[in-house]
Design a protein around this motif. Structure first.
Motif, mmCIF file in Angstrom:
data_model
loop_
_atom_site.group_PDB
_atom_site.id
_atom_site.type_symbol
_atom_site.label_atom_id
_atom_site.label_comp_id
_atom_site.label_asym_id
_atom_site.label_seq_id
_atom_site.Cartn_x
_atom_site.Cartn_y
_atom_site.Cartn_z
ATOM 1 N N TYR A 225 0.845 -1.197 0.000
ATOM 2 C CA TYR A 225 0.000 0.000 0.000
ATOM 3 C C TYR A 225 0.874 1.238 0.000
ATOM 4 O O TYR A 225 1.768 1.396 0.848
ATOM 5 N N ASP A 226 0.610 2.148 -0.973
ATOM 6 C CA ASP A 226 1.465 3.325 -1.164
ATOM 7 C C ASP A 226 0.577 4.532 -1.435
ATOM 8 O O ASP A 226 0.420 4.972 -2.571
ATOM 9 N N PRO A 227 -0.059 5.091 -0.375
ATOM 10 C CA PRO A 227 -1.035 6.159 -0.586
ATOM 11 C C PRO A 227 -0.386 7.536 -0.739
ATOM 12 O O PRO A 227 0.589 7.872 -0.065
ATOM 13 N N VAL A 228 -0.943 8.320 -1.653
ATOM 14 C CA VAL A 228 -0.615 9.733 -1.789
ATOM 15 C C VAL A 228 -1.875 10.514 -1.445
ATOM 16 O O VAL A 228 -2.922 10.317 -2.079
ATOM 17 N N ASP A 229 -1.795 11.371 -0.431
ATOM 18 C CA ASP A 229 -2.975 12.133 -0.024
ATOM 19 C C ASP A 229 -3.436 13.047 -1.158
ATOM 20 O O ASP A 229 -2.637 13.763 -1.774
ATOM 21 N N ASP A 230 -4.729 12.990 -1.444
ATOM 22 C CA ASP A 230 -5.310 13.793 -2.517
ATOM 23 C C ASP A 230 -6.797 13.920 -2.244
ATOM 24 O O ASP A 230 -7.573 12.992 -2.454
#
Length: 770
Positions: free
Chosen positions: A700-705
């Protein structure tokens, strides 16, 4: 083999050495004729830069103390010494126990950390927590959470089919036809808990033609079939297997192909089920009705039913089918159909559960269970079904149903995780992120900087199996393996046992936890207990030191048996542990719970989000990966080689791709109302139109957007940002993450870079404390 040492893993036994160049060399075990390709991940991942080298504390927790925080997963870590880390963890556990009670500690720690019998991280954690007063626990598994609750109601216990299945040799000798709902995917059988020395299931599937057994695979995926001329593919619409089974049962009933004598003697409740098939309370569930739901032509349904009744048929249901909404129904319906055919209790006939789901279903197994570390008794009675972790953290004090009981979520202040990665297993990861922000403290043991480690407050680096001593073997393995240390630990990594010993000593429970034994003394003790039990069965095995020098030991096998054979032969004197003593096709007990959608017999229930959806027209299947075990090995060479532009591949039918302007090998965006991720498109006719396949396990590799559903974009391709955190039913509260509704569109021309392949920002202690 000069310098080679035996060891084992969940993907099988193997041999390893440090080569002349100082690099790790890995080779298959010589007895394994079908070794797993996952061995190719071992050498490339064990020293990967994502290894946790030193204890690390999230800056905000270190500076401000315990408390809820939405900065978990978003903040840098401060590296500290082991004494500092252990002092902080011990003090926090003491605080939580004194102020809130031991039930405020959640020690679920679900996972596949180690194939070793002693250094099993979950067992080590639970033993430690039990020595200091207990913890809120979890029950069952993500893999089988539904069946583990359902099967005891139907046949008395779950192990009847999950641990005592007919062996492959029995199937070869006695079975005419295997009908596999959910398939027999070769990719799954390279993996089993604790490992196997010989991948028998892989051999069987690779050479199915020689079995002499016909096979009908019911699945939306061609890859769920072994490569065999004897295998047919029944193309079924996802989430509609129950409708097909009901249509088959209707043919068997109305054409008089059922075994009424067996039904009368060995089952209860057939009349209720037959009434449902014939239209009581709704439509007649015949082949035409089933065809309209599942997409299989009615004539094909009738033909399959007649072929099933013409000889000895084994109906097997994959574990994947009970990992969807209403997951009880395919298992229950298939058991009812097997009972109608009268094959239950006959060698090679009746019902099976899990062939093709994991590597050891169909293996015979050792005479006695292998040694395990005793965990002690947990004084805390509170628990949750394992897949309800977000509900637990977000809704303390809320009531929930489970197996006919009304329970309450306790108020969790500390989460302690060792050996597992909920950011792989769990659903709706945006919701799980919010849930992980609620406790006062999250403590994690990890070899790698996984998403779970990045969302912790305290991260303690631990060794891998190659960096410590253990004894290993799977539950149906042919060998016990001496797992000798082959590599030095990375950085300051310690064994889980050593970490818990240090904490137990600080909390006044050192001797209670270690029993005053070193790890090597524990290995000799556990082996000695097991050896004495074998001697009581008339089997002599060598003493521990001789076993350790030899490196492995062939195990005496358990005699082959057939599930429910003794019951079938004499149901009066060998009753099942059900209320009726028989197979319960209708369960008055379940009906009495009054739960919605569970009238007490198998029924068709449409998924909550429907079989068709205007906004999200594709049915996503989030199945197990071919190139790793869950998320383990995702940084390894085999897993990385399968990526598309570094992203997890998503398989689409060419017609679906063309309608969306998607070309093979391009990055796409996969989304629904819960979340979104990037993936790499692979076009194939191995999937039905309207179906997309995105394997689980991409880190899991989330980028806040804030523009994305759920508030972030996973740039690596984890499908659990898309799956619903919705239980299979209020009976079992199992995981339903196998399928979801999604849409796919072309992705950005310049996708965001991956951060999961590198550690988070780390600062040394002197810089980190302000």
């Amino acid at each position: 083999m000069n310098g080679w040492l035996s060891t084992t893993s969940h993907w099988g036994a193997y041999r390893a050495r440090v080569g002349p160049d100082g690099e790790l060399d890995v080779a298959p075990h010589p007895a394994d004729r079908a070794p797993s390709e996952l061995l190719g991940n071992v050498a490339s991942s064990v020293r990967h830069e994502t290894r946790v080298a030193r204890p690390a504390i999230r800056r905000g927790w270190l500076e401000n103390g315990p408390g809820p925080s939405d900065l978990r997963g978003r903040e840098e870590f401060v590296e500290v010494g082991w004494d500092t880390a252990l002092d902080l963890v011990a003090a926090e556990l003491r605080r939580v126990r004194e102020q809130h009670g031991n039930q405020a500690i959640f020690g679920g720690s679900y996972g596949w950390a180690s194939a070793g019998r002693f250094h099993h991280a979950q067992s080590q954690l639970h033993r430690f927590l039990n020595t200091i007063g207990g913890y809120t626990s979890s029950r069952n598994s993500y893999s089988l959470g539904t069946s583990l609750v359902l099967l005891p109601h139907l046949v008395g216990d779950a192990d009847t089919y999950l641990r005592r299945a007919d062996g492959w040799d029995t199937i070869r000798r006695h079975t005419d036809l295997v009908v596999a709902f959910g398939g027999l995917p070769p990719k799954n059988v390279s993996v089993t808990p604790g490992g196997v020395t010989r991948h028998t299931s892989s051999e069987v599937l690779a050479d199915w033609d020689r079995s002499g057994v016909d096979l009908d695979v019911v699945s939306p995926l061609a890859t769920d079939l072994p490569d065999s001329r004897r295998a047919r593919w029944t193309r079924v619409r996802p989430a509609t297997d129950v409708a097909l089974i009901l249509g088959l049962a209707h043919v068997v009933l109305t054409e008089g192909l059922h075994d009424q004598e067996f039904l009368d003697r060995c089952t209860t409740g057939f009349d209720e089920f037959a009434g449902y098939l014939l239209g009581e309370g709704g439509p007649v569930r015949d082949a035409e009705w089933a065809s309209a739901v599942c997409g299989v032509p009615a004539d094909d349904i009738r033909d399959l039913a007649r072929r099933m009744a013409a000889g000895r048929t084994l109906i097997t249901v994959s574990w994947s089918l009970q990992r969807i909404e209403h997951g009880e129904q395919p298992v229950w319906a298939a058991l009812a159909l097997a009972a109608m055919l009268g094959g239950i209790g006959l060698p090679g006939g009746g019902f099976g559960h899990g062939y093709g789901s994991i590597g050891d279903v169909g293996d015979t197994g050792p005479l006695l269970p292998l040694p395990t570390l005793p965990q002690g008794a947990n004084p805390v009675s509170e628990f949750i079904p394992v897949a309800r972790i977000s509900d637990l953290l977000l809704h303390p004090g809320e009531e929930f149903d489970y197996d006919g009981r009304r329970l309450t979520y306790p108020d969790i202040r500390a989460v302690y995780w060792a050996g597992g990665n909920p950011f792989h297993h769990h659903q709706d990861l945006n919701r799980l992120r919010r849930a992980f922000g609620r406790p006062d403290t999250v403590i994690v043991h990890e070899p790698h900087w996984t998403a779970t480690a990045r969302h912790a407050d305290v991260v303690l680096p631990v060794t891998t199996t190659l960096e410590r001593e253990d004894i290993g073997g799977g539950r149906r393995d042919t060998h016990l393996i001496a797992m000798r240390r082959i590599l030095d630990p990375v950085g300051q990594a310690r064994d889980d046992h050593d970490v818990f010993r240090g904490l137990a000593e600080r909390l006044g429970a050192g001797s209670a936890f270690t029993a005053d034994r070193t790890p090597r003394e524990w290995l000799a003790h556990l082996y000695g207990q097991w050896r004495a039990a074998l001697a009581g069965e008339g089997h002599e095995v060598p003493a521990f030191e001789e076993f350790w020098r030899a490196g492995e030991l062939a195990l005496p096998a358990r005699p082959q048996s057939t599930p429910l054979a003794e019951f079938r032969a004499d149901p009066r004197s060998r009753p099942l542990a059900t209320p009726s003593g028989r197979i319960e096709l209708f369960s008055a007990r379940i009906a009495g719970f009054g739960l919605p959608g569970l009238p007490g017999y198998p029924v068709w229930r449409e998924p909550v989000e429907g079989l068709d959806h205007d906004r999200f027209p594709l049915r996503l299947i989030a199945h197990q990966p071919r190139t790793r075990l869950h998320g383990q090995g995702d940084v390894g060479d085999v897993s990385r080689a399968d990526k598309v532009h570094g992203r997890e591949p998503i398989r689409l039918h060419p017609d679906d791709a063309a309608a969306r302007g998607i070309a093979d090998g391009t990055v796409v965006r996969v989304f629904n109302d819960r979340g979104a991720c990037l993936a790499g498109a692979r076009l194939t006719t191995d999937v039905l139109p309207g179906v997309a396949v995105l394997a689980t396990g991409a880190w899991y590799d989330p980028v806040d957007d804030p523009a994305q559903p759920g508030g972030s974009l996973c740039v690596h391709g984890n499908p659990n940002v898309l799956t619903a955190d919705r239980p299979t039913s209020p009976l079992s509260q199992g995981c339903s993450g196998q399928q979801a509704r999604v849409e796919v569109e072309p992705g950005p021309s310049e996708p965001p870079p991956l951060s999961c392949l590198h550690p988070p920002r780390l600062v040394p202690e002197q810089e980190g404390i302000r």
